[in-house]
Design a protein around this motif. Sequence first.
Motif, PDB file in Angstrom:
ATOM      1  N   LEU A  80       0.831  -0.757   0.097  1.00 57.83           N
ATOM      2  CA  LEU A  80       0.401   0.232  -0.473  1.00 57.83           C
ATOM      3  C   LEU A  80       0.879   1.310   0.376  1.00 57.83           C
ATOM      4  CD1 LEU A  80      -2.494  -1.039   2.890  1.00 57.83           C
ATOM      5  CD2 LEU A  80      -2.904  -1.631  -0.193  1.00 57.83           C
ATOM      6  N   THR A  81       1.356   1.261  -1.110  1.00 64.18           N
ATOM      7  CA  THR A  81       3.095   2.235  -0.665  1.00 64.18           C
ATOM      8  C   THR A  81       2.435   4.196  -0.587  1.00 64.18           C
ATOM      9  OG1 THR A  81       3.929   0.815  -2.126  1.00 64.18           O
ATOM     10  CG2 THR A  81       5.116   2.601  -1.584  1.00 64.18           C
ATOM     11  N   ASP A  82       1.685   3.637  -2.007  1.00 63.10           N
ATOM     12  CA  ASP A  82       0.672   5.098  -2.264  1.00 63.10           C
ATOM     13  C   ASP A  82       0.085   5.527  -0.277  1.00 63.10           C
ATOM     14  OD1 ASP A  82       1.218   5.213  -4.550  1.00 63.10           O
ATOM     15  OD2 ASP A  82      -1.082   4.498  -5.612  1.00 63.10           O
ATOM     16  N   PHE A  83      -0.764   5.047   0.032  1.00 70.23           N
ATOM     17  CA  PHE A  83      -1.209   4.758   1.027  1.00 70.23           C
ATOM     18  C   PHE A  83      -0.440   5.272   1.953  1.00 70.23           C
ATOM     19  CE2 PHE A  83      -4.931   2.686  -1.073  1.00 70.23           C
ATOM     20  CZ  PHE A  83      -5.917   3.276  -1.308  1.00 70.23           C
ATOM     21  N   ARG A  84       0.324   5.380   2.076  1.00 74.43           N
ATOM     22  CA  ARG A  84       1.248   4.991   3.094  1.00 74.43           C
ATOM     23  C   ARG A  84       2.223   6.170   2.757  1.00 74.43           C
ATOM     24  NH1 ARG A  84       4.529  -0.050   2.894  1.00 74.43           N
ATOM     25  NH2 ARG A  84       5.512   0.682   4.461  1.00 74.43           N
ATOM     26  N   ALA A  85       2.477   6.591   1.386  1.00 73.36           N
ATOM     27  CA  ALA A  85       3.107   8.079   0.981  1.00 73.36           C
ATOM     28  C   ALA A  85       2.391   9.147   1.628  1.00 73.36           C
ATOM     29  CB  ALA A  85       3.374   7.843  -0.219  1.00 73.36           C
ATOM     30  N   GLU A  86       1.200   8.899   1.802  1.00 71.93           N
ATOM     31  CA  GLU A  86       0.063  10.429   1.751  1.00 71.93           C
ATOM     32  C   GLU A  86      -0.154  10.342   3.495  1.00 71.93           C
ATOM     33  OE1 GLU A  86      -4.321  10.625   1.145  1.00 71.93           O
ATOM     34  OE2 GLU A  86      -3.527   9.550  -0.978  1.00 71.93           O
ATOM     35  N   ALA A  87       0.138   8.975   4.274  1.00 72.19           N
ATOM     36  CA  ALA A  87      -0.208   9.281   5.798  1.00 72.19           C
ATOM     37  C   ALA A  87       1.228   9.720   6.103  1.00 72.19           C
ATOM     38  CB  ALA A  87       0.123   7.357   6.051  1.00 72.19           C
ATOM     39  N   ALA A  89       3.372  11.905   5.261  1.00 75.16           N
ATOM     40  CA  ALA A  89       3.008  13.693   4.571  1.00 75.16           C
ATOM     41  C   ALA A  89       2.193  14.109   5.934  1.00 75.16           C
ATOM     42  CB  ALA A  89       2.664  13.868   3.192  1.00 75.16           C
ATOM     43  N   PHE A  90       1.508  13.049   6.335  1.00 77.65           N
ATOM     44  CA  PHE A  90       0.152  13.625   7.170  1.00 77.65           C
ATOM     45  C   PHE A  90       0.824  13.874   8.216  1.00 77.65           C
ATOM     46  CE2 PHE A  90      -3.573  12.680  10.241  1.00 77.65           C
ATOM     47  CZ  PHE A  90      -3.704  14.120   9.959  1.00 77.65           C
ATOM     48  N   LEU A  91       1.984  12.662   8.460  1.00 77.40           N
ATOM     49  CA  LEU A  91       2.212  12.872   9.732  1.00 77.40           C
ATOM     50  C   LEU A  91       3.948  13.196  10.844  1.00 77.40           C
ATOM     51  CD1 LEU A  91       0.595   8.508  10.081  1.00 77.40           C
ATOM     52  CD2 LEU A  91      -0.034  10.863  12.155  1.00 77.40           C
ATOM     53  N   ASN A  92       4.191  13.260   9.359  1.00 72.34           N
ATOM     54  CA  ASN A  92       5.366  13.372   9.249  1.00 72.34           C
ATOM     55  C   ASN A  92       6.293  12.634   9.797  1.00 72.34           C
ATOM     56  OD1 ASN A  92       7.953  15.881   8.694  1.00 72.34           O
ATOM     57  ND2 ASN A  92       7.799  16.635  11.063  1.00 72.34           N
ATOM     58  N   LEU A 211       4.112   7.601  21.895  1.00 69.86           N
ATOM     59  CA  LEU A 211       2.558   8.450  22.243  1.00 69.86           C
ATOM     60  C   LEU A 211       1.669   8.355  21.231  1.00 69.86           C
ATOM     61  CD1 LEU A 211       2.161  11.490  22.374  1.00 69.86           C
ATOM     62  CD2 LEU A 211       3.325  12.011  20.478  1.00 69.86           C
ATOM     63  N   GLU A 212       0.696   8.063  22.458  1.00 73.58           N
ATOM     64  CA  GLU A 212      -1.030   7.438  21.747  1.00 73.58           C
ATOM     65  C   GLU A 212      -2.051   8.467  20.791  1.00 73.58           C
ATOM     66  OE1 GLU A 212      -3.235   4.739  23.807  1.00 73.58           O
ATOM     67  OE2 GLU A 212      -4.384   4.853  22.125  1.00 73.58           O
ATOM     68  N   VAL A 213      -1.477   8.420  19.577  1.00 70.53           N
ATOM     69  CA  VAL A 213      -2.573   9.908  19.416  1.00 70.53           C
ATOM     70  C   VAL A 213      -3.851   9.562  18.808  1.00 70.53           C
ATOM     71  CG1 VAL A 213      -1.136  10.880  19.091  1.00 70.53           C
ATOM     72  CG2 VAL A 213      -1.160  10.007  16.962  1.00 70.53           C
ATOM     73  N   THR A 214      -4.186   8.390  19.193  1.00 68.91           N
ATOM     74  CA  THR A 214      -6.142   8.012  18.519  1.00 68.91           C
ATOM     75  C   THR A 214      -6.793   9.321  18.559  1.00 68.91           C
ATOM     76  OG1 THR A 214      -5.443   5.431  19.695  1.00 68.91           O
ATOM     77  CG2 THR A 214      -7.793   5.921  18.743  1.00 68.91           C
ATOM     78  N   ALA A 215      -6.931   9.558  20.121  1.00 73.14           N
ATOM     79  CA  ALA A 215      -7.869  10.820  19.997  1.00 73.14           C
ATOM     80  C   ALA A 215      -8.029  12.025  19.732  1.00 73.14           C
ATOM     81  CB  ALA A 215      -8.627  10.216  21.943  1.00 73.14           C
ATOM     82  N   SER A 216      -6.682  12.432  19.117  1.00 67.10           N
ATOM     83  CA  SER A 216      -5.595  13.007  19.171  1.00 67.10           C
ATOM     84  C   SER A 216      -6.289  13.342  16.746  1.00 67.10           C
ATOM     85  CB  SER A 216      -4.690  13.427  19.089  1.00 67.10           C
ATOM     86  OG  SER A 216      -4.402  12.775  20.242  1.00 67.10           O
ATOM     87  N   LEU A 217      -5.960  12.372  16.270  1.00 66.05           N
ATOM     88  CA  LEU A 217      -6.632  11.487  14.606  1.00 66.05           C
ATOM     89  C   LEU A 217      -7.553  11.435  14.760  1.00 66.05           C
ATOM     90  CD1 LEU A 217      -3.305  10.209  13.775  1.00 66.05           C
ATOM     91  CD2 LEU A 217      -3.409  12.258  14.376  1.00 66.05           C
ATOM     92  N   ALA A 218      -8.749  11.449  15.741  1.00 67.34           N
ATOM     93  CA  ALA A 218      -9.904  11.089  15.257  1.00 67.34           C
ATOM     94  C   ALA A 218     -10.719  12.322  14.555  1.00 67.34           C
ATOM     95  CB  ALA A 218     -10.830   9.707  16.588  1.00 67.34           C
TER      96      ALA A 218
END
Length: 218
Positions: A80-87, A89-92, A211-218
């Motif tokens: 899933l290379t394309d999706f991982r690249a998008e993620a 960029a979002f997560l730095n 660092l768990e960011v479940t609720a921060s990203l939702a």
Amino acid sequence: MPAVVPFDPPPDSDAAVFAAARREFLFPTNIAYCQTGTLGASPREVVSALVEGIQNLERDLPDWGYLQSDGEPLTGYQPLTDFRAEASAFLNAPATEIAFTQNATMGMSFLANGLDLAAGDEVVSTDQEHPGGIDGWKLLAKRRGVVVKELPLLPALKEGPDGVVKLFDSAITRRTRVVMFSQITSSLGIRLPARELCALAKQRGALDRILEVTASLA
Ligand SMILES: Cc1ncc(COP(=O)(O)O)c(C=O)c1O
């Protein structure tokens, strides 16, 4: 009875942006719903994409080859290379370090079970963690004698973010291998000073800062 005047925020204001966002959710408009985790509501666009995805899948199934173009069987574990690249960029974060898991609990459990922790190694966390974040470490406590410190978070809040940093600082020892906490806690929505806590853990030599960011990203 006085007429109810509908709230009409000025365009371009934060209130207008939030009002527009609120209209994207399907649950009744007279309800304020604050859960952003597992049972967090999805906006219309996400719901439509999911429904459309399932419909496309069911329609196109007969055209799917069992083997892919690279000769590998279609197992569902593609990179899933394309999706991982998008993620990424979002997560730095580097795309090679992005993993898609079925949910946050599974991701956190992979982390806990993927580390080589031994009896007496310490995991420093709080008493406000969601079971999905903390239980993997508690399992290691049972199985291997890892020590999980669930620090009492609420009393520390009296001193604000500094109190939380002090709390962690006083609990980290030379045996601390992991510092793990939610950036935003699940049940009370407490925001922890993530940057400061990560810096502290690094400075005090904890090998893994999670660092768990479940609720921060939702
Ligand atoms: C901080 C936190 N961790 C873990 C979870 C569990 O998430 P999941 O159901 O995706 O495993 C939640 C769910 O609300 C959460 O808020």
